[in-house]
Design an enzyme around this catalytic site. Structure first.
Site, PDB file in Angstrom:
ATOM      1  N   THR A 121      37.114  33.518  46.498  1.00  0.00           N
ATOM      2  CA  THR A 121      36.977  34.100  45.165  1.00  0.00           C
ATOM      3  C   THR A 121      36.919  35.609  45.335  1.00  0.00           C
ATOM      4  O   THR A 121      36.237  36.113  46.223  1.00  0.00           O
ATOM      5  CB  THR A 121      35.699  33.605  44.464  1.00  0.00           C
ATOM      6  OG1 THR A 121      35.854  32.230  44.154  1.00  0.00           O
ATOM      7  CG2 THR A 121      35.457  34.361  43.156  1.00  0.00           C
ATOM      8  N   PHE A 177      35.993  39.301  43.842  1.00  0.00           N
ATOM      9  CA  PHE A 177      35.135  39.999  42.892  1.00  0.00           C
ATOM     10  C   PHE A 177      35.562  41.458  42.834  1.00  0.00           C
ATOM     11  O   PHE A 177      36.055  41.999  43.827  1.00  0.00           O
ATOM     12  CB  PHE A 177      33.674  39.943  43.359  1.00  0.00           C
ATOM     13  CG  PHE A 177      33.081  38.565  43.386  1.00  0.00           C
ATOM     14  CD1 PHE A 177      32.306  38.109  42.326  1.00  0.00           C
ATOM     15  CD2 PHE A 177      33.289  37.717  44.460  1.00  0.00           C
ATOM     16  CE1 PHE A 177      31.758  36.838  42.345  1.00  0.00           C
ATOM     17  CE2 PHE A 177      32.745  36.441  44.489  1.00  0.00           C
ATOM     18  CZ  PHE A 177      31.983  35.999  43.431  1.00  0.00           C
TER      19      PHE A 177
END
Lengths: 357, 357
Positions: A257, A259
């Site tokens: 993921t 960010f």
């Protein structure tokens, strides 16, 4: 054994004393840096400077210590020195104790004030209001694509992206019972199914695979129906009280993921940077192709291109584009000037050091 | 400003080069330690040695760098050096991205292999089977008391406690709507209500407070009834889709969950240790008082005493007792020998360095 270990441990203790002394010397010089910065109100946290230090650590590291491990140590050293000037306050998508909090530590080290927020909107609000100096929000998930709310908010916010962090995320196969007994279908987002196909072919070649809107939705379905298993993160499984059949089933162990860090600060060039843009053009044939022509012309690489229907703003589609280089690099400056001329909507979200991982 | 910063940054770069060189010198000596240990099959991870190094860092730290920050840096240094011998595998109560994973990093640094498990039982199984060298499990929560399943498993396991870690945990006030509109009762475990009473008296003096079995139960009730707000961790709030009204409302900012590290290893004395025991006596008047007499006699302090009804085993009640000192300390050895004579059931769970926080 003790006889052999004692002299070695004494050596280690002597080295540790030297390291501790150097750490404090470094902290004193960092405090002087802080005084110079305070005279001109310059920011305490300089992501480009920290990125350069960490890259240089890996380049100059003779070993045997691992490069990643050496960088982890230096990230904490910089975090500790920075905290002597000022503890940076960082808002993030809570609750605390999750991947978002880990992303905060991966960017800022542990010597920060974390501020968990209930929603992505609240992270932006807290950072825009100055309650937090930086905000950390998920922007892209390698299994489920873009995080739409973050993209919408980036379109409108005055905040600037000053960094990016990638965190490894694992898929698990889960069901209501924690076993595959009675399971006739495995549900997941199509990308997640694709990412686990080697493993699924080997272990459950004859169970139907069903693509659903998201892995979280798959987990919800599995919680309602014992004949359905879900592929999702273990956090989603916990939310829906699922049992784990198998952990870490994704074929690529590097599923991540991504960010971004948002704030008031525009970092200077670090030598290896990325620039994020949002663009829009009137919806006509060839418009997008023409729009991007200046990038190729000036030799600027595009690392990401994503179009999405507008939920806010004037245009039908917005294009989220990442390119290599910093807005202050000459080729990028020129390409962006031309690109801006072609676009009906043009916004630079920020230039920031490329992440280390 | 750049003119003033340049020489300071050059100084920092020179110090960093020295630190990097010393880190690698340390790593080489640590590798020699590894070779000596390998000759006798001695364990790579020595919690008592690491605890001594970290305590010594804080004692000898001249500043300005903070003691906690210096310890964080040295924890990562030891973790990186240890990983050159062998990456320790650590099972923990998953999912990854939670407080349990943070407890793993707080004990072992980041250079480890984490192994998320679906249940506390699975952490014990993986560690007993040797799939993981250590397991990390929650044992006590300052808001909700003992974690019963861990206590049951500690009673029967051949594993030894080799360390403890405390992680800060915060309470939040949450409701279905994320506001207090229409809320007529605030539910929580009685300890959590007590821990937030100053804040509650100030902000919601006239809302009924209702004690329920656990904070998680309070969160569940709030998810079903918009007139109920819950005090719980934000993780529980996420599980039940609650909105946050206020974060960090506990009067004591140091509310903590305590974890223990279990494994095959019995650490030696570190100079500041704790020993955990389980005891049982036949249920008759004065039996417990007599049982504990040897501790007082030998001047051994008891830091925790908890009785609980047995769910497994032969006895009606088991007593979980923590005392100061290591089983190899003379006073402790003598006290335990006498105590064992008085007890119907006697088990030493382990002696381990007291946690730094």
């Amino acid at each position: 054994m003790t006889d052999k270990l004692k002299p070695l441990r004494d050596q280690i203790d002597a080295i540790d004393a030297q390291i501790l002394s150097l750490l404090n010397q470094r902290a004193k010089v960092a405090q002087e840096v802080g005084h110079v910065k305070a005279e001109t109100n310059a920011p305490v946290f300089r992501p480009e400077r920290e990125a350069q230090v960490l890259r240089s650590v890996a380049e100059r590291n003779p070993g045997p210590i691992g490069d990643t491990e050496a960088q982890t140590i230096f990230r904490e050293i910089m975090s500790a020195c920075r905290a002597l000037e000022k503890r940076v306050t960082v808002a993030y998508l809570g609750p605390s104790g999750t991947f978002s909090e880990q992303a905060v530590y991966q960017q800022f080290g542990h010597a920060v004030e974390g501020m968990p927020c209930a929603s992505i909107d609240e992270v932006f609000r807290a950072t825009e209001a100055g309650t937090a100096e930086f905000g950390v929000v998920p922007v892209e998930n390698s299994s489920e694509g873009a995080i739409n709310r973050t993209l919408d908010l980036l379109l409108q916010t005055p905040l600037i992206i000053s960094g990016e962090v990638a965190i490894a995320v694992h898929h698990s196969l889960m069901s209501k019972t924690g076993t595959m007994g009675g399971v006739t279908a495995i549900c997941a987002h199509s990308q997640a199914l694709a990412q686990c196909q080697v493993w699924l072919n080997e272990h459950y070649p004859h169970v139907e695979r069903r693509a659903v809107a998201s892995n979280a939705e798959a987990a919800r379905l599995a919680s309602l129906d014992p004949s359905v298993a879900a592929i999702a993160s273990e956090i989603a499984g916990t939310q829906y009280n699922l049992g784990i059949v198998n952990s870490h089933i994704q074929d690529d162990p590097h599923n991540r993921t991504r960010f971004v860090i948002v704030g008031q600060l525009q970092p200077g060039p670090s030598g290896s940077d990325r620039t994020s843009l949002v663009l829009a053009v009137p919806n006509k044939a060839g418009a997008v192709y023409q729009l991007l022509a200046p990038l190729a012309k000036h030799g600027v690489s595009m690392t990401r291109f994503e179009s999405r229907p507008a939920r806010v703003g004037t245009w039908e589609y917005y294009f989220y584009v990442d390119i290599e280089g910093h807005v202050q690099n000459q080729a990028v400056t020129q390409a962006l000037a031309e690109l801006k001329g072609n676009a009906a909507f043009f916004k630079v979200l920020g230039s920031y050091p490329t992440s280390l991982n």
